[in-house]
Write a protein that holds these residues in place. Structure first.
Motif, PDB file in Angstrom:
ATOM      1  N   HIS A  27       0.875  -1.169   0.066  1.00  0.00           N
ATOM      2  CA  HIS A  27       0.225   0.155  -0.030  1.00  0.00           C
ATOM      3  C   HIS A  27       0.933   1.271   0.015  1.00  0.00           C
ATOM      4  O   HIS A  27       0.586   2.214  -0.633  1.00  0.00           O
ATOM      5  N   THR A  28       2.073   1.180   0.804  1.00  0.00           N
ATOM      6  CA  THR A  28       2.946   2.417   0.752  1.00  0.00           C
ATOM      7  C   THR A  28       3.373   2.705  -0.538  1.00  0.00           C
ATOM      8  O   THR A  28       3.665   3.816  -0.935  1.00  0.00           O
ATOM      9  N   LEU A  29       3.988   1.665  -1.118  1.00  0.00           N
ATOM     10  CA  LEU A  29       4.598   1.678  -2.593  1.00  0.00           C
ATOM     11  C   LEU A  29       3.534   2.417  -3.527  1.00  0.00           C
ATOM     12  O   LEU A  29       3.912   3.103  -4.277  1.00  0.00           O
ATOM     13  N   HIS A  30       2.407   1.725  -3.382  1.00  0.00           N
ATOM     14  CA  HIS A  30       1.335   2.533  -4.295  1.00  0.00           C
ATOM     15  C   HIS A  30       1.138   3.838  -4.050  1.00  0.00           C
ATOM     16  O   HIS A  30       1.001   4.574  -4.975  1.00  0.00           O
ATOM     17  N   ARG A  31       0.905   3.985  -2.979  1.00  0.00           N
ATOM     18  CA  ARG A  31       0.663   5.578  -2.729  1.00  0.00           C
ATOM     19  C   ARG A  31       1.946   6.353  -2.996  1.00  0.00           C
ATOM     20  O   ARG A  31       1.667   7.727  -3.869  1.00  0.00           O
ATOM     21  N   LEU A  32       3.067   5.972  -2.810  1.00  0.00           N
ATOM     22  CA  LEU A  32       4.410   6.552  -3.240  1.00  0.00           C
ATOM     23  C   LEU A  32       4.350   6.805  -4.661  1.00  0.00           C
ATOM     24  O   LEU A  32       4.550   7.837  -5.356  1.00  0.00           O
ATOM     25  N   GLY A  33       4.075   5.700  -5.309  1.00  0.00           N
ATOM     26  CA  GLY A  33       3.986   5.651  -6.982  1.00  0.00           C
ATOM     27  C   GLY A  33       2.930   6.711  -7.424  1.00  0.00           C
ATOM     28  O   GLY A  33       3.203   7.507  -8.382  1.00  0.00           O
ATOM     29  N   ARG A  34       1.716   6.913  -6.674  1.00  0.00           N
ATOM     30  CA  ARG A  34       0.884   7.828  -7.154  1.00  0.00           C
ATOM     31  C   ARG A  34       1.335   9.286  -7.007  1.00  0.00           C
ATOM     32  O   ARG A  34       0.916  10.191  -7.857  1.00  0.00           O
ATOM     33  N   LEU A  35       2.052   9.370  -5.969  1.00  0.00           N
ATOM     34  CA  LEU A  35       2.495  10.702  -5.494  1.00  0.00           C
ATOM     35  C   LEU A  35       3.451  11.085  -6.506  1.00  0.00           C
ATOM     36  O   LEU A  35       3.745  12.462  -7.001  1.00  0.00           O
ATOM     37  N   VAL A  36       4.505  10.296  -6.768  1.00  0.00           N
ATOM     38  CA  VAL A  36       5.390  10.628  -7.724  1.00  0.00           C
ATOM     39  C   VAL A  36       4.795  10.865  -9.250  1.00  0.00           C
ATOM     40  O   VAL A  36       5.147  11.920  -9.790  1.00  0.00           O
ATOM     41  N   GLY A  37       3.774  10.062  -9.662  1.00  0.00           N
ATOM     42  CA  GLY A  37       3.132  10.667 -10.956  1.00  0.00           C
ATOM     43  C   GLY A  37       2.389  11.879 -10.771  1.00  0.00           C
ATOM     44  O   GLY A  37       2.409  12.598 -11.770  1.00  0.00           O
ATOM     45  N   ARG A  38       1.870  12.325  -9.853  1.00  0.00           N
ATOM     46  CA  ARG A  38       1.301  13.533  -9.615  1.00  0.00           C
ATOM     47  C   ARG A  38       2.510  14.713  -9.694  1.00  0.00           C
ATOM     48  O   ARG A  38       2.235  15.643 -10.343  1.00  0.00           O
ATOM     49  N   ALA A  39       3.703  14.306  -8.960  1.00  0.00           N
ATOM     50  CA  ALA A  39       4.712  15.206  -9.104  1.00  0.00           C
ATOM     51  C   ALA A  39       5.225  15.468 -10.346  1.00  0.00           C
ATOM     52  O   ALA A  39       5.341  16.673 -10.764  1.00  0.00           O
ATOM     53  N   GLN A  40       5.100  14.290 -11.216  1.00  0.00           N
ATOM     54  CA  GLN A  40       5.707  14.400 -12.735  1.00  0.00           C
ATOM     55  C   GLN A  40       4.625  15.125 -13.502  1.00  0.00           C
ATOM     56  O   GLN A  40       5.100  15.996 -14.376  1.00  0.00           O
TER      57      GLN A  40
END
Length: 82
Positions: A27-40
């Motif tokens: 779940h943490t990696l999923h949230r981190l991936g979404r956060l990185v996508g939003r930042a990009q």
């Protein structure tokens, strides 16, 4: 800027796996991936908006000035080779 090598990343991953556990890690990696996508996406849109703004500001309605014409010497000073 940050000098993080592969060994440091592996160490962080192992510690996170031990602390969070396998279920929470997913779940943490999923949230981190979404956060990185939003930042990009934010960075892309900000850069695009900046380029659009500066492109609009650099354009003017006035035509560019005419290019200077080469100055020719007077007819009596022209040299004829031959």
């Amino acid at each position: 800027m940050f000098d993080i090598g592969l060994s440091e990343l592996i160490l962080i991953a192992v510690v996170a796996f031990v602390v969070l556990g396998p279920e929470e890690m997913v779940h943490t990696l999923h949230r981190l991936g979404r956060l990185v996508g939003r930042a990009q996406r934010w960075a892309y849109h900000s850069t695009r908006e900046w380029r659009d703004m500066t492109g609009i500001l650099s354009q003017t309605d006035d035509p560019p000035p005419p290019s200077p014409k080469p100055i020719e010497p007077p007819a009596h000073e022209k040299r004829h080779d031959g």
